[in-house]
Design an enzyme around this catalytic site. Structure first.
Site, short mmCIF file in Angstrom:
data_model
loop_
_atom_site.label_atom_id
_atom_site.label_comp_id
_atom_site.label_asym_id
_atom_site.label_seq_id
_atom_site.Cartn_x
_atom_site.Cartn_y
_atom_site.Cartn_z
N LYS A 170 0.83 -1.20 0.00
CA LYS A 170 0.00 0.00 0.00
C LYS A 170 0.87 1.25 0.00
O LYS A 170 0.70 2.15 -0.84
CB LYS A 170 -0.92 0.02 1.21
CG LYS A 170 -1.86 1.22 1.24
CD LYS A 170 -2.56 1.37 2.58
CE LYS A 170 -1.64 2.04 3.59
NZ LYS A 170 -2.34 2.39 4.84
N ASP A 188 -6.25 0.76 0.74
CA ASP A 188 -6.36 1.04 2.16
C ASP A 188 -7.74 0.60 2.64
O ASP A 188 -8.50 -0.04 1.90
CB ASP A 188 -6.09 2.52 2.45
CG ASP A 188 -7.22 3.43 1.98
OD1 ASP A 188 -8.13 2.96 1.26
OD2 ASP A 188 -7.21 4.62 2.35
#
Length: 302
Positions: A170, A188
């Site tokens: 991420k 996320d």
């Protein structure tokens, strides 16, 4: 979608083929477009791959007009600042990170400076972000790795970034997409929640979500897609009580009705998270339109 349609963020405008069952009023008191009972998607019926791709891309186009200014909400001036800020954003808000990093970068402007820092001093700066001891170890360790393995420069390859302390996929995609212009999907918590509500995928693991959603869009759109979805998740499609009645993509959403569908009540759930006013409720026209009736960035957006 026209600017006029973008103005009706508080209205879930149904497409011409959508069935409608309920009606509300927009911010001016005029009759709003009716809300779709199933949000324009037949719940429980299988959706072809072609139909899914078309619906997903239409949602992204709608969000692109509502959030034309979508961008990382972490403040940064270079790749080093971005990777550090993204690591610090775990388990806290971007606003809190933005309030903390100026002091950190003023004291330690380069990887070399932070690599040689006294951990206790760094902990004191990072205390407001929570988990400050673990984050201190990560950012100092990350800085040491940059100095020792990459000559003090943030690498521009995924396989190198994920080797850095505190950096997962991420964080790596945030850095690649926004510091190096290399497309990537940032999975996320907001992204995961919305793509599952929209039934773009049933996957639950971030890497599998990344693969499934990435297959629905051209690679060139991945970075901005991530921004659009995350912006929407923070402002309208909340985890506990989504503002369904104020959602511009309600006609395309199979989960329509999980949240507040009354337009006036839904507008009160809209959140504003930039520029020092976390959670401030805004009326859609003021939140999203400039004086010319065009979508505009919120206060504090760069």
């Amino acid at each position: 979608m026209s600017a006029k349609k973008a103005a009706a963020v508080g209205k879930a405008t149904a497409g011409k083929d959508d069935e409608t069952t309920t009606a509300g009023k927009d911010a001016t008191g005029k009759a709003a477009a009716k809300k779709p009972a199933g949000a324009g998607v037949a719940v429980g019926k299988p959706e072809s791959r072609t139909a899914l791709v078309r619906r997903a891309r239409r949602i992204n186009r709608e969000l692109a007009e509502i959030y034309p200014y979508a961008h990382p909400e972490l403040d940064f001036e270079n790749p080093f600042q971005l990777v550090i800020a993204t690591v610090l954003s775990a388990q806290t808000t971007d606003l809190r990170v933005n309030q903390t990093t100026p002091a950190l970068f003023a004291e330690y402007p380069t990887p070399e400076d932070l690599a040689a820092a006294d951990p206790e001093k760094v902990e004191e700066i990072l205390r407001p972000t929570g988990f400050f001891r673990a984050k201190t170890r990560s950012v100092i360790g990350l800085s040491k790795a940059l100095v020792e393995e990459f000559g003090g420069e943030v690498p521009g390859r995924l396989e190198d970034l994920v080797k850095l302390p505190g950096v997962g996929r991420k964080t790596a995609f945030v850095v690649l997409g926004n510091a190096f212009g290399r497309p990537g999907i940032t999975v996320d918590t907001h992204f995961q929640r919305l793509v599952r509500r929209w039934r773009w995928t049933d996957e639950t693991e971030p890497d599998k979500i990344e693969t499934a959603v990435g297959a629905l869009f051209p690679k060139s759109e991945w970075t901005m897609l991530s921004h659009h979805v995350i912006f929407h998740g923070r402002r309208i499609c909340h985890a506990r009580k989504p503002a369904c009645g104020a959602c511009p993509v309600a006609p395309l959403c199979p989960a329509y009705g999980e949240g507040e569908t009354d337009p006036e009540k839904a507008k009160k759930l809209l959140k504003y998270e930039k520029g020092g006013f976390p959670g401030q409720r805004l009326n859609p026209p003021q939140a999203y339109l400039d004086a010319g009736g065009r979508p505009a960035p919120p206060l504090g957006a760069g």
